[in-house]
Scaffold this motif. Sequence first.
Motif, PDB file in Angstrom:
ATOM      1  N   UNK A  38       0.487  77.344 -11.112  1.00  0.00           N
ATOM      2  CA  UNK A  38       1.990  76.987 -11.255  1.00  0.00           C
ATOM      3  C   UNK A  38       2.608  76.753  -9.978  1.00  0.00           C
ATOM      4  N   UNK A  39       2.827  78.020  -8.452  1.00  0.00           N
ATOM      5  CA  UNK A  39       3.225  77.703  -7.284  1.00  0.00           C
ATOM      6  C   UNK A  39       2.399  77.241  -6.220  1.00  0.00           C
ATOM      7  N   UNK A  40       1.103  77.464  -6.324  1.00  0.00           N
ATOM      8  CA  UNK A  40      -0.025  76.520  -5.730  1.00  0.00           C
ATOM      9  C   UNK A  40       0.543  74.966  -5.643  1.00  0.00           C
ATOM     10  N   UNK A  41       0.681  74.707  -6.776  1.00  0.00           N
ATOM     11  CA  UNK A  41       0.932  73.050  -7.229  1.00  0.00           C
ATOM     12  C   UNK A  41       2.200  72.556  -7.285  1.00  0.00           C
ATOM     13  N   UNK A  42       3.166  73.785  -7.110  1.00  0.00           N
ATOM     14  CA  UNK A  42       4.333  73.447  -6.545  1.00  0.00           C
ATOM     15  C   UNK A  42       4.944  72.884  -5.026  1.00  0.00           C
ATOM     16  N   UNK A  43       3.685  74.019  -4.142  1.00  0.00           N
ATOM     17  CA  UNK A  43       3.200  73.607  -2.978  1.00  0.00           C
ATOM     18  C   UNK A  43       3.520  72.378  -1.982  1.00  0.00           C
ATOM     19  N   UNK A  44       2.213  72.123  -3.610  1.00  0.00           N
ATOM     20  CA  UNK A  44       2.125  71.237  -3.880  1.00  0.00           C
ATOM     21  C   UNK A  44       2.146  69.457  -3.520  1.00  0.00           C
ATOM     22  N   UNK A  45       3.267  69.981  -3.975  1.00  0.00           N
ATOM     23  CA  UNK A  45       4.190  68.352  -4.430  1.00  0.00           C
ATOM     24  C   UNK A  45       5.171  68.241  -3.232  1.00  0.00           C
ATOM     25  N   UNK A  46       5.753  69.718  -2.827  1.00  0.00           N
ATOM     26  CA  UNK A  46       6.453  69.819  -1.655  1.00  0.00           C
ATOM     27  C   UNK A  46       6.000  68.843  -0.362  1.00  0.00           C
ATOM     28  N   UNK A  47       4.511  69.490  -0.174  1.00  0.00           N
ATOM     29  CA  UNK A  47       3.640  68.458   0.913  1.00  0.00           C
ATOM     30  C   UNK A  47       3.925  66.591   0.512  1.00  0.00           C
ATOM     31  N   UNK A  48       3.726  66.610  -0.166  1.00  0.00           N
ATOM     32  CA  UNK A  48       3.530  65.087  -0.498  1.00  0.00           C
ATOM     33  C   UNK A  48       4.895  64.596  -0.104  1.00  0.00           C
ATOM     34  N   UNK A  49       6.055  64.820  -0.917  1.00  0.00           N
ATOM     35  CA  UNK A  49       7.391  64.542  -0.849  1.00  0.00           C
ATOM     36  C   UNK A  49       7.085  64.175   0.772  1.00  0.00           C
ATOM     37  N   UNK A  50       7.296  65.117   1.046  1.00  0.00           N
ATOM     38  CA  UNK A  50       7.538  65.391   2.541  1.00  0.00           C
ATOM     39  C   UNK A  50       6.047  64.482   3.344  1.00  0.00           C
ATOM     40  N   UNK A  51       5.505  63.999   2.562  1.00  0.00           N
ATOM     41  CA  UNK A  51       4.202  63.103   3.411  1.00  0.00           C
ATOM     42  C   UNK A  51       4.805  61.656   3.239  1.00  0.00           C
ATOM     43  N   UNK A  52       5.785  61.822   2.064  1.00  0.00           N
ATOM     44  CA  UNK A  52       5.890  59.893   1.883  1.00  0.00           C
ATOM     45  C   UNK A  52       7.293  59.668   3.057  1.00  0.00           C
TER      46      UNK A  52
END
Lengths: 186, 173
Positions: free
Chosen positions: B95-109
Amino acid sequence: MAAMSVLWRGAAFAARLNPFRHGISNGGFLSRTVREADKATVRHGSHGKQMFVIKPSDYYDRRFLRLLKYYILLTGIPVAAFVTYVNVFIGEAELAEIPEGYVPEHWEYYKHPITRWIVRYFYDPPEKDYEKMMALIQIEAEKAEMRLQQLEVRRHMRHRGDGPWFQYETLDKSLIDNSIKSTPDT
Amino acid sequence: MPLDHDKDAYPEPPRRTPVVDKQTNLPNPALIATKLFHYAVDLPVTTFRDIMDQLHDRNKSYYYQQKFRRVPELTECKLGDYLCYYEAEMQWRRDHKVDQEIVKIIQERLRACQQREGNSHEQNCAKELQQFVQVAKAYQSRYGDLGAYASARKCLMKQKHRMLEQQKEATQG
């Protein structure tokens, strides 16, 4: 280089020919006396004056670089050719949804064909790794529990003395010499 | 961009192809440049890509996204049940990894929005900025200063302290 030296010497010659440089020399316009007698214009048929350059030997440096390139490329070129072949003719996998009722093998979660091959033939499936770790944890947990139980049992047996542990062998009663006790004044 | 990206998250600006209204007989240098680019760069690259795709289509393989089942969390494990602890820890790490990826996607947007809007990004990117601020705050409060040796237990303790603080503020305020 040759053209440069020729041009340079030609320019120097032309400058010396110019009568207006340094005024008129002693004999008038018609006497062209060469002022610098030790230098003459020379035309080389080769690549200019050959210099004997004195510098330390670069044989060892060049040998090192040569051998470095050789040993790196000895395996580098076959590996690069192989990887290029795999990327061109086999190609990476595409991302797809898991079909209904299909359980993918553990290597089908990776993209590159070489990674897939390595995972398929050399690595254990992640489920097996998980179970191995769980087995280790179970063994260690049981060991820890047993050690605690042993300490508890030790405490009880030492305290109560009715268990199999902490039973010490004592002498047989019939071996005791009671004749000393029969005389009261010793 | 991949072909199946979210069109709402990355909106494309409207196309503005002008109507050709040629008033001179001189050649159009922009047209010459585009044609030159097309034949020198675009066409070779596209043909190369097509050849590669043809070669790849012969041995096609697929890869999937692994779906993990949910296991009981750390709060639902009995004391001393080390196996349950291990499973909860692994789930927390995923879940930690998934949350890190979520943050990266929002940053990318947010980055894409700034790039798209150019000089008017401060006005037009309010939604992306608000999303990013919310997600970053949430990530910071949950996983914030756990450090390199973060674990499910430390995260749980952090949550406990957070809830204690909230309770204290609620009773004092």
